[in-house]
Design a protein around this motif. Structure first.
Motif, PDB file in Angstrom:
ATOM      1  N   LEU A   2      -1.630  11.345   6.663  1.00 40.47           N
ATOM      2  CA  LEU A   2      -2.618  10.733   5.773  1.00 40.47           C
ATOM      3  C   LEU A   2      -4.037  10.812   6.331  1.00 40.47           C
ATOM      4  O   LEU A   2      -5.005  10.770   5.568  1.00 40.47           O
ATOM      5  CB  LEU A   2      -2.256   9.269   5.493  1.00 40.47           C
ATOM      6  N   ASP A   3      -4.157  10.954   7.645  1.00 36.59           N
ATOM      7  CA  ASP A   3      -5.496  11.088   8.220  1.00 36.59           C
ATOM      8  C   ASP A   3      -6.190  12.349   7.711  1.00 36.59           C
ATOM      9  O   ASP A   3      -7.406  12.382   7.537  1.00 36.59           O
ATOM     10  CB  ASP A   3      -5.400  11.125   9.748  1.00 36.59           C
ATOM     11  N   VAL A  34       3.345   9.308   9.224  1.00 36.46           N
ATOM     12  CA  VAL A  34       2.553   8.930   8.046  1.00 36.46           C
ATOM     13  C   VAL A  34       1.067   8.877   8.394  1.00 36.46           C
ATOM     14  O   VAL A  34       0.222   9.432   7.668  1.00 36.46           O
ATOM     15  CB  VAL A  34       3.026   7.571   7.489  1.00 36.46           C
ATOM     16  N   ASP A  35       0.726   8.230   9.492  1.00 34.82           N
ATOM     17  CA  ASP A  35      -0.688   8.095   9.838  1.00 34.82           C
ATOM     18  C   ASP A  35      -1.327   9.445  10.144  1.00 34.82           C
ATOM     19  O   ASP A  35      -2.493   9.693   9.784  1.00 34.82           O
ATOM     20  CB  ASP A  35      -0.846   7.151  11.032  1.00 34.82           C
ATOM     21  N   ARG A  65       0.621   3.629   2.045  1.00 35.91           N
ATOM     22  CA  ARG A  65       0.951   3.892   3.444  1.00 35.91           C
ATOM     23  C   ARG A  65       2.178   3.083   3.876  1.00 35.91           C
ATOM     24  O   ARG A  65       3.095   3.612   4.506  1.00 35.91           O
ATOM     25  CB  ARG A  65      -0.267   3.554   4.305  1.00 35.91           C
ATOM     26  N   ASP A  66       2.232   1.795   3.531  1.00 38.28           N
ATOM     27  CA  ASP A  66       3.371   0.951   3.906  1.00 38.28           C
ATOM     28  C   ASP A  66       4.660   1.426   3.239  1.00 38.28           C
ATOM     29  O   ASP A  66       5.738   1.415   3.846  1.00 38.28           O
ATOM     30  CB  ASP A  66       3.097  -0.504   3.533  1.00 38.28           C
ATOM     31  N   GLU A 120      -6.254   6.032  -1.897  1.00 37.09           N
ATOM     32  CA  GLU A 120      -5.923   5.945  -0.477  1.00 37.09           C
ATOM     33  C   GLU A 120      -5.966   7.329   0.180  1.00 37.09           C
ATOM     34  O   GLU A 120      -6.179   7.427   1.385  1.00 37.09           O
ATOM     35  CB  GLU A 120      -4.556   5.307  -0.281  1.00 37.09           C
ATOM     36  N   ARG A 163      -7.262  11.877   3.577  1.00 34.17           N
ATOM     37  CA  ARG A 163      -8.171  10.862   3.068  1.00 34.17           C
ATOM     38  C   ARG A 163      -9.204  11.482   2.138  1.00 34.17           C
ATOM     39  O   ARG A 163      -9.587  12.654   2.316  1.00 34.17           O
ATOM     40  CB  ARG A 163      -8.870  10.149   4.218  1.00 34.17           C
ATOM     41  N   GLU A 194       5.793   5.673  11.484  1.00 31.28           N
ATOM     42  CA  GLU A 194       4.381   5.311  11.418  1.00 31.28           C
ATOM     43  C   GLU A 194       3.502   6.455  11.915  1.00 31.28           C
ATOM     44  O   GLU A 194       2.444   6.747  11.338  1.00 31.28           O
ATOM     45  CB  GLU A 194       4.111   4.061  12.260  1.00 31.28           C
ATOM     46  N   SER A 238       0.862  -1.182   0.000  1.00 30.67           N
ATOM     47  CA  SER A 238       0.000   0.000   0.000  1.00 30.67           C
ATOM     48  C   SER A 238       0.893   1.223   0.000  1.00 30.67           C
ATOM     49  O   SER A 238       2.093   1.148   0.320  1.00 30.67           O
ATOM     50  CB  SER A 238      -0.915   0.025   1.241  1.00 30.67           C
ATOM     51  N   VAL A 254       5.839   4.592   5.039  1.00 28.47           N
ATOM     52  CA  VAL A 254       6.427   4.267   6.342  1.00 28.47           C
ATOM     53  C   VAL A 254       7.852   3.746   6.150  1.00 28.47           C
ATOM     54  O   VAL A 254       8.770   4.117   6.900  1.00 28.47           O
ATOM     55  CB  VAL A 254       5.558   3.235   7.088  1.00 28.47           C
ATOM     56  N   GLY A 291      -0.604   6.296  -4.129  1.00 29.93           N
ATOM     57  CA  GLY A 291      -1.675   6.454  -3.148  1.00 29.93           C
ATOM     58  C   GLY A 291      -2.849   7.230  -3.707  1.00 29.93           C
ATOM     59  O   GLY A 291      -4.011   6.908  -3.433  1.00 29.93           O
TER      60      GLY A 291
END
Length: 261
Positions: free
Chosen positions: A254-255, A250-251, A147-148, A211, A258, A247, A145, A151, A206
């Motif tokens: 990306l939050d 990125v999270d 996201r992966d 994503e 979306r 992590e 993904s 990271v 993405g």
């Protein structure tokens, strides 16, 4: 030709008997210096164009691939390491990058200048390779993904930051390199830009997969992701680079990216 009584026939020009050939069924004796015919069980002589077998103690002919192995000059890791250590030792002694000539590096490493020029076009290329050897390898992206992948990229940045802090040599080179425009440009082109392209490609994937939002500038999104890591490693080098930081960045980013519903 008729014969008179008591005469014997004279040989012809080829030295044969009457009729131009040897007597029927008779093998002429070998002439002076002629090898005798082979006896029973003797291998026949090689035919025209056949190479004679190797004699005792003769090396066998090279097998397939021998020519390919002879071509080119393999790079000696031991020689390169000696050159890198020579540069590091000079920098540790306080010699500025601008004063590190190829002649001085070669003399310190105990090699000839030609040895260095066979590997690098000049000292700028040598310094860039030295920096690359001190850094962690480029990350392998999982591809599961966006996201992966992001990271993995940011974790690579975190590891590089830790390496820079633990390596006095890396810190010394970085602190001087920005005052050396040609070297800085070469480092940006050969090390920084390829890694930056990895990030840009991950962001594009993405967006294509839905994503996160696709109405934003790709470079802007990449800067949002890498900015916190660069801030902690370059601008504020005393900041923590704790595990799990990649992590979290990125999270968090990306939050907010979306797709809108």
């Amino acid at each position: 030709m008729s014969l008179q009584n008591g005469e014997t026939p004279a040989p012809d020009a080829e030295g044969t008997g009457p009729g131009g050939g040897p007597d029927a069924g008779t093998t002429p004796p070998p002439g002076p210096g002629t090898a005798p015919p082979p006896g029973p069980g003797t291998a026949p002589p090689p035919g025209p164009g056949t190479a004679p077998p190797p004699g005792p103690g003769t090396a066998p002919p090279p097998g397939p691939g021998a020519a390919a192995r002879r071509r080119g000059r393999p790079r000696s890791e031991a020689v390169e390491q000696a050159i890198f250590e020579a540069v590091g030792g000079l920098l540790d002694e306080g010699v500025p990058l601008t004063e590190l000539s190829v002649e001085r590096i070669a003399r310190t490493a105990g090699v000839g200048k030609a040895t260095i020029y066979r590997r690098w076009s000049g000292k700028e290329d040598l310094f860039v390779d030295l920096l690359r050897s001190l850094e962690p390898p480029d990350p392998v992206l999982p591809g599961t993904s966006a996201r992966d992948d992001l990271v993995a990229l940011l974790e690579s940045l975190r590891q590089r930051g830790l390496a820079k802090r633990s390596s006095a040599l890396l810190h010394t080179v970085f602190s001087q390199m920005q005052l050396y425009p040609k070297l800085w440009d070469a480092y940006q082109l050969t090390v920084i830009e390829p890694r930056r392209r990895l990030g840009l490609d991950a962001v594009r994937r993405g967006m294509e997969r839905g994503e996160f939002r696709d109405d934003l500038d790709v470079e802007f999104v990449n800067d949002l992701l890498t900015g916190p890591l660069l801030l902690r490693t370059v601008v504020r080098p005393g900041s923590t680079l704790e595990p799990g930081l990649a992590e979290r960045v990125v999270d968090t980013v990306l939050d907010g990216l979306r797709p809108r519903t």
